[in-house]
Design an enzyme around this catalytic site. Structure first.
Site, PDB file in Angstrom:
ATOM      1  N   ASN A  51      31.065  40.186  52.097  1.00 42.17           N
ATOM      2  CA  ASN A  51      31.847  41.267  51.912  1.00 42.17           C
ATOM      3  C   ASN A  51      31.419  42.234  52.874  1.00 42.17           C
ATOM      4  OD1 ASN A  51      33.180  43.576  51.239  1.00 42.17           O
ATOM      5  ND2 ASN A  51      32.692  43.510  49.208  1.00 42.17           N
ATOM      6  N   ARG A  90      35.860  38.505  51.549  1.00 44.28           N
ATOM      7  CA  ARG A  90      36.500  39.459  51.063  1.00 44.28           C
ATOM      8  C   ARG A  90      37.564  40.077  52.257  1.00 44.28           C
ATOM      9  NH1 ARG A  90      35.655  45.389  48.839  1.00 44.28           N
ATOM     10  NH2 ARG A  90      37.401  45.885  48.087  1.00 44.28           N
ATOM     11  N   ARG A 134      37.466  59.879  47.703  1.00 46.77           N
ATOM     12  CA  ARG A 134      38.719  60.179  47.734  1.00 46.77           C
ATOM     13  C   ARG A 134      39.536  60.630  46.355  1.00 46.77           C
ATOM     14  NH1 ARG A 134      38.710  53.916  50.075  1.00 46.77           N
ATOM     15  NH2 ARG A 134      38.294  53.416  47.771  1.00 46.77           N
ATOM     16  N   GLU A 137      33.547  40.290  41.230  1.00 40.73           N
ATOM     17  CA  GLU A 137      34.291  40.065  42.507  1.00 40.73           C
ATOM     18  C   GLU A 137      33.883  38.782  42.967  1.00 40.73           C
ATOM     19  OE1 GLU A 137      34.358  44.369  42.896  1.00 40.73           O
ATOM     20  OE2 GLU A 137      36.365  43.899  43.908  1.00 40.73           O
TER      21      GLU A 137
END
Ligand code: ADP
Length: 395
Positions: free
Chosen positions: A9, A90, A240, A383
């Protein structure tokens, strides 16, 4: 050793990697390379229980991969004995072109590069990692697993932004969704825990990490998700802010003289918990809130309110809800947050069992009272394992 998949990743200044036996799910080694191209470079490599840390300047992703390779050679496990059968990557944005796991050929890489216009912060660093890994492992297949993949067939009503249709079509403006690997894996595990066929299970997944997103999954198909064309939409996150009136951006341009770069920085880095309190870490936020810090308390309430709103909306979208599922760093660990999110949602039949919710137990578990429907579950996400299995299945 049996065959392994190396999962990578690659972010803008970091690379996470994991060497996984895709059949048993056992992790042979994992590592984190940080501050690539900055001062204070660092690699932490874990082989079995032992962590080896090395601090050294890491000029670029290629140097980072070389360093990881060195760690495997020096500390182990030995990569030639580990039989690396594939490398799984990923990739954040697959656009409309990619959703299934795909072998990374030169042509596929060129296509992903073209999609960078949709994910300028994510796809380029993903591809730098791909290039570095292909150089180090030229003889095994490299497989892209897309973060958007699980959401590729969102119903059109959910995927469409209600703007000028021709403009939207021309520029790829629609809702793609992210964290798909996690939402797919966790919703599948939830059906398993419920003892139901996946086709018979309707679940809401709250993936609450540093980035955060919600999804509504009906019978194994994602029918709603909170992130949109970019990962900016939806829930309150570490840096965010999620949903915002687009008019705010025009207002800030006119009144505060902010240009696109400044707005980008505001929305990606100076919003969410970071923007409201000066820190993005959820655990620190709760500690500050408990100590009476007003800004932290307020941000916590904004975070909880947003989640409750989404649960209500997604329950309506699904029509029938079988389970509400918490996952990722915050969802798996913050019992108090889970209790505050579910409190008052009796209208949907949702309830928490305080003892189950507060238990130190880890792993997949019920936190709703026995027999309650919908169930409330905690399912740890994985993941990397999902990427390893996707890559393995493709081969
Ligand atoms: P990422 O999106 O970077 O993969 P994670 O899923 O690891 O993030 O989640 C990181 C977040 O989880 C951080 O905000 C961290 O504070 C929070 N977290 C981890 N452990 C706890 C805990 N025990 N209580 C509350 N929050 C926690």
């Amino acid at each position: 050793m049996s065959a392994h998949v190396l999962v990578i990743n690659s972010g803008s200044s970091s690379i996470k990697y994991r060497l996984i036996d895709p059949v048993s799910g056992a992790i042979a080694a994992r590592g984190l390379i940080e501050r690539i191209g900055e001062t204070g470079g660092r690699i932490a490599h874990v082989n079995g229980g032992a962590e080896t840390v090395r601090e050294t300047e890491i000029a670029d992703h290629r140097a980072g991969m070389a360093l990881a390779y060195e760690m495997f050679t020096e500390v182990g496990p030995d990569l030639s004995a580990a039989e690396v059968a594939a490398v799984g990557h990923r990739i954040v944005h697959g656009g409309r072109r990619f959703h299934a796991p795909t072998v990374l050929t030169d042509e596929v890489i060129a296509e992903i590069e073209r999609l960078s216009v949709l994910a300028p912060l994510h796809n380029p660093p993903n591809l730098v990692g791909v290039a570095a890994a292909r150089e180090k492992f030229p003889d095994v297949p490299h497989v892209a697993v897309f973060d958007t993949g699980f959401f590729h067939d969102l119903p059109e009503a959910a995927a469409t932004y209600a703007i000028d249709a021709e403009l939207a079509e021309r520029h790829g403006v629609r809702r793609y969704g992210f964290h798909g690997t996690s939402h797919d894996y966790v919703s599948a595990r939830a059906a398993e825990v419920l003892g139901r066929d996946r086709a018979e299970a309707n679940v809401i997944v709250l993936h609450l990490g540093n980035g955060a997103s919600a999804s509504a999954v009906r019978g194994g198909r994602a029918v709603e998700t909170s992130m949109g064309m970019t990962p900016l939409e939806g829930l309150v996150m570490g840096t965010r802010g999620g949903d915002i009136d687009p008019g705010v951006l025009m207002h800030l341009e006119r009144s505060a003289g902010m240009d696109v770069a400044a707005l980008d920085d505001l929305l990606n880095h100076r919003s969410g918990l970071q923007g409201m309190t000066g820190g993005n870490d959820f655990r620190t936020l709760t500690e500050r809130a408990e100590a009476g810090d007003e800004a932290a308390r307020h941000a916590y309430q904004v975070y909880v309110h947003r989640l409750r709103k989404y649960i209500g909306a997604y329950t309506a979208v699904l029509g029938r809800l079988d389970a509400l599922v918490f996952t990722a760093g915050v969802g798996e660990n913050a019992a108090g947050l889970r209790a505050d999110v579910v409190a008052g949602l009796e209208v949907f039949g949702l309830a928490i069992d305080p003892e189950r919710n507060g238990s130190a137990e880890r792993g997949e578990r019920y936190i709703s009272p026995a027999g309650a429907t919908p169930a409330v579950l905690v399912i740890p996400t994985d993941e990397e394992l999902a990427i390893a299995r996707d890559a393995w299945a493709l081969l």
